[in-house]
Motif scaffolding. Structure first.
Motif, PDB file in Angstrom:
ATOM      1  N   VAL A  69       0.879  -1.178   0.000  1.00  0.00           N
ATOM      2  CA  VAL A  69       0.000   0.000   0.000  1.00  0.00           C
ATOM      3  C   VAL A  69       0.906   1.214   0.000  1.00  0.00           C
ATOM      4  N   TRP A  70       0.651   2.094  -0.925  1.00  0.00           N
ATOM      5  CA  TRP A  70       1.519   3.218  -1.224  1.00  0.00           C
ATOM      6  C   TRP A  70       0.778   4.527  -0.962  1.00  0.00           C
ATOM      7  N   VAL A  71       1.465   5.497  -0.414  1.00  0.00           N
ATOM      8  CA  VAL A  71       0.930   6.860  -0.367  1.00  0.00           C
ATOM      9  C   VAL A  71       2.070   7.776  -0.796  1.00  0.00           C
ATOM     10  N   ASP A  72       1.769   8.708  -1.668  1.00  0.00           N
ATOM     11  CA  ASP A  72       2.798   9.619  -2.185  1.00  0.00           C
ATOM     12  C   ASP A  72       4.021   8.849  -2.686  1.00  0.00           C
ATOM     13  N   ARG A  73       3.791   7.720  -3.303  1.00  0.00           N
ATOM     14  CA  ARG A  73       4.834   6.872  -3.899  1.00  0.00           C
ATOM     15  C   ARG A  73       5.815   6.323  -2.862  1.00  0.00           C
ATOM     16  N   LYS A  74       5.343   6.243  -1.635  1.00  0.00           N
ATOM     17  CA  LYS A  74       6.154   5.612  -0.581  1.00  0.00           C
ATOM     18  C   LYS A  74       5.344   4.485   0.040  1.00  0.00           C
ATOM     19  N   LYS A  75       6.064   3.483   0.522  1.00  0.00           N
ATOM     20  CA  LYS A  75       5.381   2.308   1.067  1.00  0.00           C
ATOM     21  C   LYS A  75       4.893   2.583   2.482  1.00  0.00           C
ATOM     22  N   LEU A  76       3.593   2.384   2.673  1.00  0.00           N
ATOM     23  CA  LEU A  76       2.987   2.582   3.986  1.00  0.00           C
ATOM     24  C   LEU A  76       2.693   1.247   4.658  1.00  0.00           C
ATOM     25  N   ALA A  77       2.419   0.228   3.859  1.00  0.00           N
ATOM     26  CA  ALA A  77       2.013  -1.064   4.431  1.00  0.00           C
ATOM     27  C   ALA A  77       2.345  -2.183   3.459  1.00  0.00           C
ATOM     28  N   GLY A  78       2.443  -3.395   4.003  1.00  0.00           N
ATOM     29  CA  GLY A  78       2.699  -4.573   3.177  1.00  0.00           C
ATOM     30  C   GLY A  78       1.796  -5.717   3.619  1.00  0.00           C
ATOM     31  N   VAL A  79       1.497  -6.593   2.671  1.00  0.00           N
ATOM     32  CA  VAL A  79       0.590  -7.724   2.910  1.00  0.00           C
ATOM     33  C   VAL A  79       1.335  -9.011   2.597  1.00  0.00           C
ATOM     34  N   LEU A  89      -5.166   1.812  -8.189  1.00  0.00           N
ATOM     35  CA  LEU A  89      -3.974   1.056  -8.568  1.00  0.00           C
ATOM     36  C   LEU A  89      -2.796   2.000  -8.784  1.00  0.00           C
ATOM     37  N   ALA A  90      -1.764   1.844  -7.969  1.00  0.00           N
ATOM     38  CA  ALA A  90      -0.566   2.684  -8.104  1.00  0.00           C
ATOM     39  C   ALA A  90       0.086   2.434  -9.460  1.00  0.00           C
ATOM     40  N   LEU A  91       0.596   3.484 -10.069  1.00  0.00           N
ATOM     41  CA  LEU A  91       1.327   3.447 -11.339  1.00  0.00           C
ATOM     42  C   LEU A  91       0.429   3.139 -12.540  1.00  0.00           C
ATOM     43  N   ALA A  92      -0.899   3.158 -12.355  1.00  0.00           N
ATOM     44  CA  ALA A  92      -1.801   2.894 -13.485  1.00  0.00           C
ATOM     45  C   ALA A  92      -1.560   3.939 -14.571  1.00  0.00           C
ATOM     46  N   GLY A  93      -1.408   3.480 -15.800  1.00  0.00           N
ATOM     47  CA  GLY A  93      -1.182   4.384 -16.924  1.00  0.00           C
ATOM     48  C   GLY A  93       0.261   4.868 -17.037  1.00  0.00           C
ATOM     49  N   GLU A 128      11.999  -8.085 -15.371  1.00  0.00           N
ATOM     50  CA  GLU A 128      12.668  -7.797 -16.648  1.00  0.00           C
ATOM     51  C   GLU A 128      11.742  -7.126 -17.665  1.00  0.00           C
ATOM     52  N   HIS A 129      10.472  -6.958 -17.333  1.00  0.00           N
ATOM     53  CA  HIS A 129       9.505  -6.403 -18.293  1.00  0.00           C
ATOM     54  C   HIS A 129       9.275  -4.914 -18.044  1.00  0.00           C
ATOM     55  N   VAL A 130       9.213  -4.147 -19.143  1.00  0.00           N
ATOM     56  CA  VAL A 130       8.909  -2.720 -19.045  1.00  0.00           C
ATOM     57  C   VAL A 130       7.685  -2.445 -19.900  1.00  0.00           C
ATOM     58  N   GLY A 131       6.740  -1.659 -19.360  1.00  0.00           N
ATOM     59  CA  GLY A 131       5.544  -1.331 -20.144  1.00  0.00           C
ATOM     60  C   GLY A 131       4.637  -0.400 -19.372  1.00  0.00           C
ATOM     61  N   ILE A 132       3.475  -0.140 -19.964  1.00  0.00           N
ATOM     62  CA  ILE A 132       2.492   0.720 -19.320  1.00  0.00           C
ATOM     63  C   ILE A 132       1.574  -0.157 -18.464  1.00  0.00           C
ATOM     64  N   VAL A 133       1.372   0.264 -17.220  1.00  0.00           N
ATOM     65  CA  VAL A 133       0.504  -0.500 -16.312  1.00  0.00           C
ATOM     66  C   VAL A 133      -0.945  -0.292 -16.739  1.00  0.00           C
ATOM     67  N   GLU A 134      -1.599  -1.381 -17.156  1.00  0.00           N
ATOM     68  CA  GLU A 134      -2.976  -1.299 -17.674  1.00  0.00           C
ATOM     69  C   GLU A 134      -4.019  -1.637 -16.619  1.00  0.00           C
ATOM     70  N   PRO A 137       8.502   2.113 -10.524  1.00  0.00           N
ATOM     71  CA  PRO A 137       8.453   3.112 -11.578  1.00  0.00           C
ATOM     72  C   PRO A 137       9.704   3.023 -12.428  1.00  0.00           C
ATOM     73  N   CYS A 138       9.585   3.377 -13.700  1.00  0.00           N
ATOM     74  CA  CYS A 138      10.760   3.332 -14.570  1.00  0.00           C
ATOM     75  C   CYS A 138      11.735   4.434 -14.203  1.00  0.00           C
ATOM     76  N   GLU A 139      12.996   4.096 -14.205  1.00  0.00           N
ATOM     77  CA  GLU A 139      14.064   5.083 -14.050  1.00  0.00           C
ATOM     78  C   GLU A 139      14.409   5.599 -15.442  1.00  0.00           C
ATOM     79  N   PRO A 140      15.028   6.782 -15.536  1.00  0.00           N
ATOM     80  CA  PRO A 140      15.446   7.275 -16.849  1.00  0.00           C
ATOM     81  C   PRO A 140      16.363   6.286 -17.562  1.00  0.00           C
ATOM     82  N   THR A 141      17.033   5.420 -16.793  1.00  0.00           N
ATOM     83  CA  THR A 141      17.957   4.456 -17.387  1.00  0.00           C
ATOM     84  C   THR A 141      17.263   3.217 -17.942  1.00  0.00           C
TER      85      THR A 141
END
Ligand code: BTN
Length: 265
Positions: free
Chosen positions: A121-131, A213-217, A224-230, A256-260
């Motif tokens: 569970v993420w808030v402001d792109r930081k982890k707040l909780a885990g399951v 859903l975090a990172l949607a779109g 190893e996979h990079v793409g748009i979160v659908e 999230p993708c890094e510039p690299t």
């Protein structure tokens, strides 16, 4: 543990089963291990264990879960779900959704908790909780599921070696938060999601995740996979639109993708 008592939690519960049988302990190895032992010994559906500190807290993918005393929530629930083990993968997301809904009322309106596939569970792109959902089976028979949740409630410092940025309700709200109220809110939200999952399968869960859903779109990396979160598939897999077409990730760490990150999406 004066601020987290059975009586205090019971007074706030609206559940029929979750938390009605509740053990609080000052310190344990892992509440998930305690819940598994309790389920083997016949604990009722919804039996809940909460600890003030864990000495061997477990995270997903073999990681440890930092569990200092007195600040946060470390809780595990025994769930006797009439479902085969094969239908359980989306359950982790249902728990994440319940956590996100539960913590929302403790945060300013601008800080919406999101579910980061598969178990954060993420808030402001930081982890707040885990399951951490742990299932087991003996032959064809499913054993009770253990649902473990760790929520950073009042922690203000995090270990320097954490793999991802983390935050807590207190840091995000700018004030200390009552752990009893957070625990009760979690159990009150979790029970209806478990019931819905058993009665209706993953469809309501998948549609509720659309809004959370975090990172949607966004362009993101899942191992190893990079793409748009659908979105999320009914199987609980992450739908990622890559340059080669849509793929379903069944496991992995989403970031999230890094510039690299060079792979085109
Ligand atoms: C993760 O994000 O990696 C999952 C973290 C789950 C942590 C909780 S704390 C309560 C329960 N007991 C454990 O040992 N782990 C879970």
């Amino acid at each position: 543990m004066t601020d987290l008592t059975r009586e205090g939690v019971s007074a706030l519960l609206t559940t029929a089963r979750l938390g009605r049988s509740l053990v609080t302990c000052a310190e344990t190895g892992s509440t998930n291990d305690d819940a598994r032992a309790a389920s083997t010994a016949g604990a009722v559906d919804g039996h809940t264990i909460v600890a003030d500190a864990q000495t061997a807290g477990r995270g997903s993918r073999g990681r440890s879960w930092s569990s200092p005393r007195g600040t946060d929530l470390y809780v595990s629930v025994v769930a006797r779900l009439p479902l085969p083990l094969s239908s359980l993968p989306p359950l982790t997301l249902a728990v994440g959704l319940a956590v996100a809904e539960a913590v929302e009322s403790f945060l300013p309106a601008a800080r919406q908790p999101l579910v980061k596939w598969p178990n954060d569970v993420w808030v402001d792109r930081k982890k707040l909780a885990g399951v951490l959902v742990e299932g087991a089976s003996i032959g064809e028979r499913s054993e009770p599921v253990v649902i473990g949740v760790g929520i950073n409630v009042n922690r203000r410092d995090f270990p320097a070696d954490l793999a991802h940025p983390a935050s807590s309700l207190a840091l995000l709200a700018g004030t200390s938060v009552d752990r009893t109220a957070v625990l009760a809110a979690l159990l009150n939200r979790l029970e209806p999601w478990l019931d819905r999952f058993v009665a209706e399968g993953p469809t309501p869960l998948v549609s509720a995740l659309h809004a959370r859903l975090a990172l949607a779109g966004e362009r993101a990396r899942c191992d190893e996979h990079v793409g748009i979160v659908e979105g999320v598939a009914p199987t609980g897999a992450l739908r990622l639109r890559t340059a080669q077409g849509e793929i379903a990730c069944v496991s992995g760490t989403l970031r999230p993708c890094e510039p690299t990150d060079q792979t085109p999406a």
